[in-house]
Scaffold this motif. Structure first.
Motif, mmCIF file in Angstrom:
data_model
loop_
_atom_site.group_PDB
_atom_site.id
_atom_site.type_symbol
_atom_site.label_atom_id
_atom_site.label_comp_id
_atom_site.label_asym_id
_atom_site.label_seq_id
_atom_site.Cartn_x
_atom_site.Cartn_y
_atom_site.Cartn_z
ATOM 1 N N GLY A 1 0.791 -1.222 0.000
ATOM 2 C CA GLY A 1 0.000 0.000 0.000
ATOM 3 C C GLY A 1 0.817 1.263 0.000
ATOM 4 N N VAL A 2 1.790 1.352 -0.889
ATOM 5 C CA VAL A 2 2.645 2.536 -0.933
ATOM 6 C C VAL A 2 1.850 3.778 -1.299
ATOM 7 C CG1 VAL A 2 4.605 3.573 -2.097
ATOM 8 C CG2 VAL A 2 4.680 1.189 -1.456
ATOM 9 N N ALA A 3 0.847 3.617 -2.165
ATOM 10 C CA ALA A 3 0.077 4.794 -2.604
ATOM 11 C C ALA A 3 -0.554 5.512 -1.419
ATOM 12 C CB ALA A 3 -1.001 4.364 -3.601
ATOM 13 N N SER A 4 -1.026 4.744 -0.445
ATOM 14 C CA SER A 4 -1.648 5.371 0.712
ATOM 15 C C SER A 4 -0.638 6.124 1.559
ATOM 16 C CB SER A 4 -2.340 4.304 1.569
ATOM 17 O OG SER A 4 -1.390 3.377 2.070
ATOM 18 N N ALA A 5 0.644 5.781 1.394
ATOM 19 C CA ALA A 5 1.675 6.449 2.194
ATOM 20 C C ALA A 5 1.846 7.899 1.782
ATOM 21 C CB ALA A 5 3.006 5.712 2.066
ATOM 22 N N LEU B 1 11.404 -5.102 10.033
ATOM 23 C CA LEU B 1 10.575 -4.017 9.511
ATOM 24 C C LEU B 1 9.113 -4.440 9.493
ATOM 25 C CD1 LEU B 1 12.841 -3.017 6.483
ATOM 26 C CD2 LEU B 1 12.405 -1.591 8.512
ATOM 27 N N PRO B 2 8.174 -3.500 9.483
ATOM 28 C CA PRO B 2 6.754 -3.869 9.339
ATOM 29 C C PRO B 2 6.550 -4.614 8.016
ATOM 30 C CG PRO B 2 6.971 -1.585 10.026
ATOM 31 C CD PRO B 2 8.349 -2.043 9.670
ATOM 32 N N LEU B 3 5.913 -5.769 8.093
ATOM 33 C CA LEU B 3 5.764 -6.621 6.911
ATOM 34 C C LEU B 3 4.304 -6.830 6.566
ATOM 35 C CD1 LEU B 3 8.437 -9.382 7.699
ATOM 36 C CD2 LEU B 3 8.711 -7.330 6.300
ATOM 37 N N SER B 4 4.060 -7.054 5.292
ATOM 38 C CA SER B 4 2.741 -7.450 4.792
ATOM 39 C C SER B 4 2.860 -8.865 4.256
ATOM 40 C CB SER B 4 2.296 -6.490 3.684
ATOM 41 O OG SER B 4 1.073 -6.918 3.112
ATOM 42 N N SER C 1 6.511 -9.032 2.238
ATOM 43 C CA SER C 1 7.164 -7.833 1.714
ATOM 44 C C SER C 1 6.988 -6.722 2.729
ATOM 45 C CB SER C 1 6.558 -7.424 0.365
ATOM 46 O OG SER C 1 6.738 -8.445 -0.599
ATOM 47 N N VAL C 2 7.863 -5.719 2.656
ATOM 48 C CA VAL C 2 7.789 -4.634 3.628
ATOM 49 C C VAL C 2 6.511 -3.824 3.414
ATOM 50 C CG1 VAL C 2 9.059 -2.978 2.205
ATOM 51 C CG2 VAL C 2 9.116 -2.762 4.695
ATOM 52 N N ASP C 3 5.881 -3.445 4.509
ATOM 53 C CA ASP C 3 4.700 -2.591 4.475
ATOM 54 C C ASP C 3 5.182 -1.148 4.592
ATOM 55 O OD1 ASP C 3 2.358 -1.208 4.863
ATOM 56 O OD2 ASP C 3 1.420 -2.803 6.036
#
Length: 588
Positions: free
Chosen positions: A307-311, A511-514, A567-569
């Motif tokens: 969810g990179v777009a939300s970042a 790291l925070p992961l998804s 993968s990293v969140d």
């Protein structure tokens, strides 16, 4: 007295004199014709055979000169032309009962321990030479390879680690590389052109191999005449082996007087797929686009993690704030694995079963070796390829066919891949096998120190690079936390890694992961078990409830403990105060 019965003889006796004259004339003509043909054959034999013997002697002399290193190197001399034997399209048995030299061909595939094997072969050239082998193929810098000697640290004085011990094989490797590697596609194209007999090739050199293959044949013949066995390792052969351009027929012709063993290393599919994903997308030479920023237009993870777009507050159709340099986006490991599972033929690299089946289908003696050996005596059959001594067996005398000394010198643990390949699948390499077993025993005696040395060397030779830092860098750039015109993607990636691992003492998976759910990963598990069943069938073994349970447990550990499919969140990570402060300093 009754007259004699009528028969052809009696009819001839009662025939006229003219008829008998015609018969004699025809017989005389046939006799003269046979006599002339006989004289012509004798004349051809007398004039041709000595020339053929002379030519054979000259070729043998040239071959011996090449192997012994006399005269010019392989790149400078004229290797002659090899005529094509159009009928010899298979491996033939010994004609004179003599023992053929061995040709051990290790073909990978990628990410199955090839670097470890090539480092061992490169380091142990002296021991292999004493066993009658010469190693050719991918060679690594020995300073970056794990130590393969029994001394603690004095590696510089050990002649097994000296490049000078390679002898003439260092010169001849280029000839093998030019015939069998990915760089040999041009050579394979010439072979195909020769095979179909295009007009252009027929006009120039009909029925003669192209120079690249002719040099390979001459060098191969030289080693055969010298009685030297060969180990050739090139994992990229696996990529060509499942295609239509690999010259199987011509390779079978070339190796018809050799005892051929093709080694294919099998890795569990669920373990191999994430590793292949990492190899494809980790930064390295030739991967220029992975060092450039790109512009994203999506609301999902866009293949760069969680969810990179939300970042950066993006909506569908809204562009990120990162500068567009024509870079390449990296898909998440789960996205790529899912595509490979549903479309296995679209994988960039073939897996072990595809390679082994292709080799066997084309008539090669393929041996499937498990990368990971289970602590179970029943697995020994799997190590032997299900074919006894035909697959190398236990000819080296160090290991019994079943059970016995299977784990000798390993403290009760399964032997590593290098030891199993050399001891079980390189026939006659008893000295090298003993050396490796001795090294393992020494390593067990000083386990902690040796493991640190080996781990450090493996990181130097083929480092494992986490893609989490790249995903976090891309997410930060699109969120406006990194000025893409002032700092490159590679610099941002390295700074994030150093901050997380050196400054904070963390690991990539901290790291925070998804992570995908167990239901989402069920198709991956099913595909991996199907692949394992095919491997057991290849080995001639039965896949049962015990094997399935063991495989499910390994998959569970990889999913939960190894986090191989995560993968990293980036969205969650960029909300943490520590990373906000870090990127604020970097932006200045």
């Amino acid at each position: 007295m009754p007259p004699p019965p009528l028969n052809p003889t009696n009819l001839r006796l009662h025939s006229s004199g003219g008829r008998q004259h015609d018969i004699r004339k025809r017989r005389l003509g046939a006799g003269l014709l046979i006599s002339r043909v006989g004289w012509v054959a004798i004349l051809l034999y007398v004039t041709t055979v000595p020339r053929l013997r002379l030519l054979r002697t000259l070729l043998a002399t040239e071959s011996d000169r090449i192997v012994s290193g006399r005269g010019r190197g392989h790149g400078d001399g004229d290797f002659g032309a090899h005529a094509v034997d159009k009928t010899a399209f298979g491996v033939v048995p010994d004609r004179d009962g003599t023992r053929r030299p061995r040709f051990v061909l290790h073909v990978g595939p990628l990410k199955t321990g090839s670097t470890s094997l090539q480092c061992a072969f490169s380091t142990l050239r002296t021991e292999l030479g004493a066993d009658g082998y010469v190693f050719m193929g991918t060679t690594h810098d020995l300073d970056k390879c794990p130590p393969q000697d029994d001394d603690d640290e004095d590696d510089d004085n050990d002649d097994t680690r000296q490049s000078s011990s390679r002898g003439d094989s260092a010169v001849h490797e280029r000839t093998f590389y030019g015939a069998l590697s990915l760089a040999a596609k041009g050579c394979h194209g010439q072979l195909k052109e020769m095979e179909i007999g295009t007009k252009q090739h027929r006009r120039q050199q009909p029925d003669v191999y192209p120079p690249c293959w002719s040099k390979f044949l001459t060098l191969l013949d030289a080693y055969r005449r010298n009685g030297t066995s060969i180990i050739y390792s090139e994992e990229n052969i696996s990529t060509m082996a499942v295609g239509s351009g690999f010259p199987y027929r011509h390779l079978l012709i070339a190796l018809q007087d050799w005892d051929v063993h093709v080694v294919v290393v099998h890795r569990h599919l669920f373990d191999w797929l994430p590793s292949a994903h990492n190899e494809e997308y980790k930064p390295g030479p030739g991967k220029v686009r992975l060092g450039r920023w790109f512009r994203m237009q999506s609301t999902g993870n866009n293949g760069i993690g969680g969810g990179v777009a939300s970042a950066f507050g993006g909506k569908k159709g809204k562009l990120g704030k990162c500068v567009d340099q024509g870079g390449r986006a990296v898909p998440t490991v789960y996205d790529l694995i899912s595509r490979n599972v549903h479309h296995p033929t679209r994988k960039k690299w073939p897996d072990a079963m595809q390679v082994a089946m292709a080799m066997r289908r084309e008539g090669m003696n393929a041996i499937l070796v498990p990368m990971e050996e289970d602590d179970d005596d029943e697995e020994e059959d799997r190590d032997r390829g299900g074919d006894g001594d035909a697959n190398g067996g236990h000819e080296n005398g160090e290991l019994e066919p079943r059970g016995g000394n299977r784990n000798e010198g390993m403290g009760g643990k399964a032997r590593d891949l290098v030891t199993r390949v050399v001891c079980n699948h390189v026939p006659g390499a008893s000295g090298t096998c003993r050396k490796l077993l001795m090294i393992r025993r020494r390593r067990e005696e000083n386990k902690e120190k040796k493991e640190e040395m080996v781990a450090a060397a493996q990181k130097r030779s083929n480092p494992s690079v986490s893609l989490h830092y790249d995903a976090l860098a891309v997410g930060a750039c699109h969120a406006g936390l990194i000025n893409g015109t002032a700092i490159s993607r590679g610099e941002a990636r390295g700074a994030i890694r150093d901050h997380h691992e050196i400054t904070s003492g963390g690991r990539p998976n901290d790291l925070p992961l998804s992570c995908p759910t167990e239901d989402e990963l069920r198709p991956v598990l099913e595909a991996s078990m199907d692949d394992e069943r095919e491997a057991f069938e290849f080995w001639g073994r039965t896949w049962g409830v015990t094997e399935e349970g063991r495989h499910r447990e390994k998959f569970r550990r990889a999913m939960l403990e190894g986090k191989k499919f995560c993968s990293v969140d980036s969205a969650r990570a960029l909300e943490e105060e520590s990373w906000i402060s870090f990127f604020a300093v970097m932006k200045k």
